[in-house]
Write a protein that holds these residues in place. Structure first.
Motif, short mmCIF file in Angstrom:
data_model
loop_
_atom_site.label_atom_id
_atom_site.label_comp_id
_atom_site.label_asym_id
_atom_site.label_seq_id
_atom_site.Cartn_x
_atom_site.Cartn_y
_atom_site.Cartn_z
N MET A 13 -36.12 -35.39 -7.74
CA MET A 13 -36.70 -35.77 -9.02
C MET A 13 -35.95 -36.92 -9.66
SD MET A 13 -37.60 -33.33 -12.26
CE MET A 13 -36.04 -33.46 -13.08
N LEU A 14 -34.67 -37.09 -9.32
CA LEU A 14 -33.87 -38.14 -9.93
C LEU A 14 -34.13 -39.46 -9.20
CD1 LEU A 14 -31.70 -38.96 -11.95
CD2 LEU A 14 -29.98 -38.37 -10.25
N HIS A 15 -34.65 -40.44 -9.92
CA HIS A 15 -34.94 -41.75 -9.36
C HIS A 15 -34.52 -42.82 -10.34
CE1 HIS A 15 -37.62 -39.94 -6.31
NE2 HIS A 15 -37.95 -39.13 -7.29
N LYS A 16 -34.18 -43.98 -9.83
CA LYS A 16 -33.99 -45.12 -10.70
C LYS A 16 -35.35 -45.58 -11.18
CE LYS A 16 -29.69 -46.62 -8.56
NZ LYS A 16 -28.97 -47.71 -7.88
N LYS A 17 -35.40 -46.32 -12.27
CA LYS A 17 -36.67 -46.69 -12.87
C LYS A 17 -37.56 -47.47 -11.92
CE LYS A 17 -35.30 -46.51 -17.71
NZ LYS A 17 -35.23 -47.23 -18.99
N ARG A 18 -36.95 -48.22 -10.99
CA ARG A 18 -37.75 -49.06 -10.10
C ARG A 18 -38.22 -48.29 -8.87
NH1 ARG A 18 -33.44 -52.24 -11.64
NH2 ARG A 18 -32.36 -51.77 -9.70
N ALA A 19 -37.72 -47.06 -8.69
CA ALA A 19 -38.07 -46.30 -7.50
C ALA A 19 -39.48 -45.75 -7.58
CB ALA A 19 -37.08 -45.16 -7.31
N ALA A 20 -40.17 -45.73 -6.45
CA ALA A 20 -41.52 -45.17 -6.41
C ALA A 20 -41.42 -43.65 -6.43
CB ALA A 20 -42.23 -45.64 -5.14
N TYR A 21 -42.37 -43.01 -7.09
CA TYR A 21 -42.34 -41.55 -7.21
C TYR A 21 -43.15 -40.96 -6.07
CZ TYR A 21 -41.80 -37.14 -9.53
OH TYR A 21 -41.42 -35.85 -9.84
N SER A 22 -42.57 -40.08 -5.30
CA SER A 22 -43.19 -39.53 -4.10
C SER A 22 -43.52 -38.06 -4.30
CB SER A 22 -42.23 -39.72 -2.91
OG SER A 22 -42.71 -39.02 -1.79
N PHE A 38 -34.58 -24.60 -14.53
CA PHE A 38 -34.02 -24.97 -15.83
C PHE A 38 -32.83 -25.91 -15.65
CE2 PHE A 38 -30.69 -24.20 -18.98
CZ PHE A 38 -31.34 -24.60 -20.14
N LEU A 39 -31.96 -25.58 -14.70
CA LEU A 39 -30.79 -26.42 -14.45
C LEU A 39 -31.19 -27.77 -13.86
CD1 LEU A 39 -28.38 -23.70 -13.01
CD2 LEU A 39 -28.26 -24.80 -15.25
N VAL A 40 -32.22 -27.76 -13.00
CA VAL A 40 -32.74 -29.01 -12.46
C VAL A 40 -33.28 -29.89 -13.58
CG1 VAL A 40 -34.60 -30.02 -11.08
CG2 VAL A 40 -33.26 -28.11 -10.17
N GLY A 41 -34.07 -29.30 -14.48
CA GLY A 41 -34.61 -30.05 -15.60
C GLY A 41 -33.53 -30.52 -16.56
N LEU A 42 -32.54 -29.68 -16.80
CA LEU A 42 -31.48 -30.03 -17.74
C LEU A 42 -30.70 -31.25 -17.27
CD1 LEU A 42 -29.84 -29.30 -20.28
CD2 LEU A 42 -28.42 -27.84 -18.80
N PHE A 43 -30.37 -31.28 -15.98
CA PHE A 43 -29.54 -32.38 -15.46
C PHE A 43 -30.35 -33.48 -14.80
CE2 PHE A 43 -26.73 -28.67 -15.59
CZ PHE A 43 -25.72 -29.17 -16.39
N GLY A 44 -31.67 -33.28 -14.74
CA GLY A 44 -32.52 -34.33 -14.20
C GLY A 44 -32.29 -34.61 -12.74
N SER A 45 -31.85 -33.60 -12.00
CA SER A 45 -31.53 -33.81 -10.59
C SER A 45 -31.64 -32.50 -9.83
CB SER A 45 -30.12 -34.37 -10.46
OG SER A 45 -29.65 -34.26 -9.13
N TYR A 46 -32.37 -32.53 -8.72
CA TYR A 46 -32.44 -31.34 -7.88
C TYR A 46 -31.09 -31.08 -7.22
CZ TYR A 46 -37.38 -30.33 -8.24
OH TYR A 46 -38.60 -29.94 -8.72
#
Length: 610
Positions: free
Chosen positions: A1-10, A69-77
């Motif tokens: 889920m964590l991507h840089k702004k320019r990264a394509a969402y897959s 919840f932890l994934v959402g909180l830290f923005g990273s799987y």
């Protein structure tokens, strides 16, 4: 889920990562069952795959939501999974250790102990503790790093993150109200679950770690008895209240309570043979005064619960199974709480609590303030902090010296309550010289024998010193529970009662106790104060009168264990008089802890003067 702004969402990658997370959570639930069941993979797999599959999957759902919840909180799987995994790792280890030493699972309220680093180090050992600290520091660094990075996620990832946070937060909040009427998750468990509140160990075995954990969230201390009302409470308080005249200063002896950590007689256990008697100094006193065994509600732990019962006269067996620790879950919520402390304070006593350890354990600082102690002496302000041999804890002898100085410092009547630490686990390596051995044996056992021998000597010396004081001094001494160091095979050789009986004695420096020749008493901690007042001829409150009457019919009882005066039974089967007293007692305890507190508006817990 964590991507840089320019990264394509897959989306395919998103689905794949979520499937991986579900598998990881599923395995983590099996791990918790594995640790709960004494590291038996066979039992864990049978629980998950055949015996209790529905309950296991419900538990996995809750854990999945926690991970999301932890994934959402830290923005990273990655971050969420690592932090979740480390948390579950620690939780499993804690569960295994507590089941080993105390035959109890981890409760939600136990998580408050996470900041007690010194005690955790002593319980887990240096290696495991430092490993945990390294992991914890790593998790903290990881958390800060990914939390910072989460602010720079792409817009689509931020939306997904927000959805995960909202959904998982709402679900977990709903889980927190598991015991509320109509809770759908509880209803789903109820379809197949058999809740066993009187045995939390069996309860967790039956419904799984997650189900047992949820079952112990946010419940009232007691269920309301059928005939509870202001009128009923008024009738009870009036029935037992006694009229008395004012108490003179000569009738106010010093009173000392000593709860000795893990003090018990190992020779009472079947399957254990000792080379000598480590309690011989204790028995020199016990055989010449009112003494016997106390039926403890704990094994290997639960110190604060026994202390609560001794100071308040309230029984742990009457609480809901989820009320695991009143010191942290009940008393701090109250401004005042009726106890021996508040009773003696109204009689003009100065009151002191002593615990040669820190003030935060079991929220003792808050609890003692609620009870009304005038002062609390801990390792932070004790004058005497001597230790013996390699023992990491302040010795009993040092604590007794502190008491003696408190008693000598004032001519006013004093109540001193001591909770010792010298004989607290771990025991390995405490002493270089060991005077006792046993079959079977271990380093923990032989050091424990030496520990209680040193405690016995210190007690003997302290009680002898009291005879030199000019003022009469009364002492109640008892062990809180057996140590959790006995093997499973040894525990199997002994009955439930044998594993819950510790030593106790009453001592009067003027040798005026009414039943000083009775050395075979079996009692419960709720009876200590009223029994002492009766033995010493002190004025009694209506509540103590009720307890004295109850003691005559029900000499000792704890969770699912009742002493009839002849034998122990697992069911309550006393006569009609005992049932009525028990019902009255239950109504009073409900009124104080959960009800409208009608009895506190009367003089039931004080003296009814003429």
């Amino acid at each position: 889920m964590l991507h840089k702004k320019r990264a394509a969402y897959s989306w395919p990658k998103f689905i794949l990562v979520n499937v991986g997370l579900v598998i990881f959570v599923y395995l983590s639930d099996i791990y918790l069952q594995f640790m709960q069941n004494d590291r038996s993979l066979d039992l864990a797999l049978k629980f998950a795959l055949s015996w209790h599959t529905e309950k296991f999957l419900l538990g996995t759902l809750v854990l999945w939501m926690l991970a999301l919840f932890l994934v959402g909180l830290f923005g990273s799987y990655l971050a969420g999974s690592v932090i979740y995994g480390v948390s579950i790792l620690f939780l499993g280890i804690a569960t295994y250790l507590k089941m080993t030493y105390r035959m109890e699972p981890i409760y939600p309220d136990d998580l408050k102990m996470i900041t007690e680093f010194s005690l955790l180090k002593e319980m887990a050992g240096n290696g495991l503790f430092y490993f945990a600290m390294v992991l914890l520091i790593g998790v903290i660094v990881l958390s800060v790093y990914f939390l910072y990075r989460s602010f720079f996620l792409a817009k689509k990832a931020q939306i997904v993150r927000g959805i995960l946070l909202v959904v998982s937060s709402l679900f977990l909040f709903y889980c927190g109200h598991f015991n509320s009427n109509g809770n759908l998750l509880k209803k789903a468990y109820d379809k197949t679950a058999l809740w066993i509140p009187y045995s939390q160990k069996m309860n967790y075995y039956n419904v799984g770690f997650v189900g047992g954990f949820l079952f112990n969230l946010n419940v009232p201390a007691m269920e309301e008895p059928e005939n509870y009302s202001e009128k009923t409470i008024s009738e009870i308080t009036e029935k037992y209240s006694k009229e008395t005249t004012s108490v003179t200063e000569e009738e106010k002896p010093n009173i000392v309570f000593v709860m000795s950590e893990s003090f018990s007689d190992p020779r009472r256990l079947s399957g254990l043979t000792l080379s000598g008697n480590p309690l011989s100094p204790y028995e020199e006193i016990a055989q010449n005064t009112y003494s016997g065994q106390m039926l403890s509600s704990g094994f290997g732990g639960g110190t604060a619960n026994i202390e609560f019962s001794a100071l308040t006269g309230l029984s742990m067996s009457l609480f809901n199974g989820q009320m695991t620790t009143p010191y942290t879950m009940l008393v701090p919520k109250e401004k005042t709480f009726p106890s021996l402390v508040s009773y003696l304070e109204k009689l003009g006593y100065n009151t002191t609590a002593i615990h040669p350890y820190n003030t935060s354990m079991y929220k003792r600082k808050d609890v003692y303030e609620t009870f009304g102690f005038d002062q609390f002496l801990s390792e932070d302000n004790l004058k005497h902090q001597e230790k013996i041999a390699n023992n990491p804890y302040i010795s009993d002898a040092a604590a007794y010296t502190e008491i003696l100085e408190e008693l000598k410092a004032s001519n006013e009547p004093q109540f001193v309550h001591l909770v010792t630490m010298q004989t607290h686990m771990p025991y390995n390596g405490k002493y270089n010289t060991l005077d006792f051995s046993s079959t079977p044996t271990s380093d923990s056992l032989t050091n424990y024998y030496q520990d209680i021998y040193e405690a016995s000597k210190a007690l003997n010396s302290f009680l002898t010193s009291l005879n030199e004081l000019g003022q009469r001094t009364l002492v109640v001494f008892w062990g809180d529970h057996l140590p959790g160091i006995y093997s499973d095979d040894l525990k199997k050789e002994n009955s439930e009662a044998q594993l819950h009986l510790t030593e106790f004695l009453f001592y009067d420096s003027k040798n005026q106790l009414l039943e000083s020749g009775n050395h075979n008493v079996i009692t419960s901690p709720i009876y200590f104060a009223p029994d002492l007042f009766k033995q010493a001829g002190l004025p009694e409150s209506g509540f103590y009168t009720l307890l004295q009457d109850l003691q005559k019919e029900m000499p000792a009882f704890e969770n699912n264990l009742y002493y009839t005066g002849r034998e122990f039974t697992k069911e309550f089967s006393y006569n009609e008089k005992a049932q009525k007293l028990y019902d009255d007692y239950q109504l009073i305890q409900y009124d104080i802890t959960t009800g409208k507190k009608y009895s506190l508006e009367t003089n039931f817990f004080t003296l009814k003067e003429k």
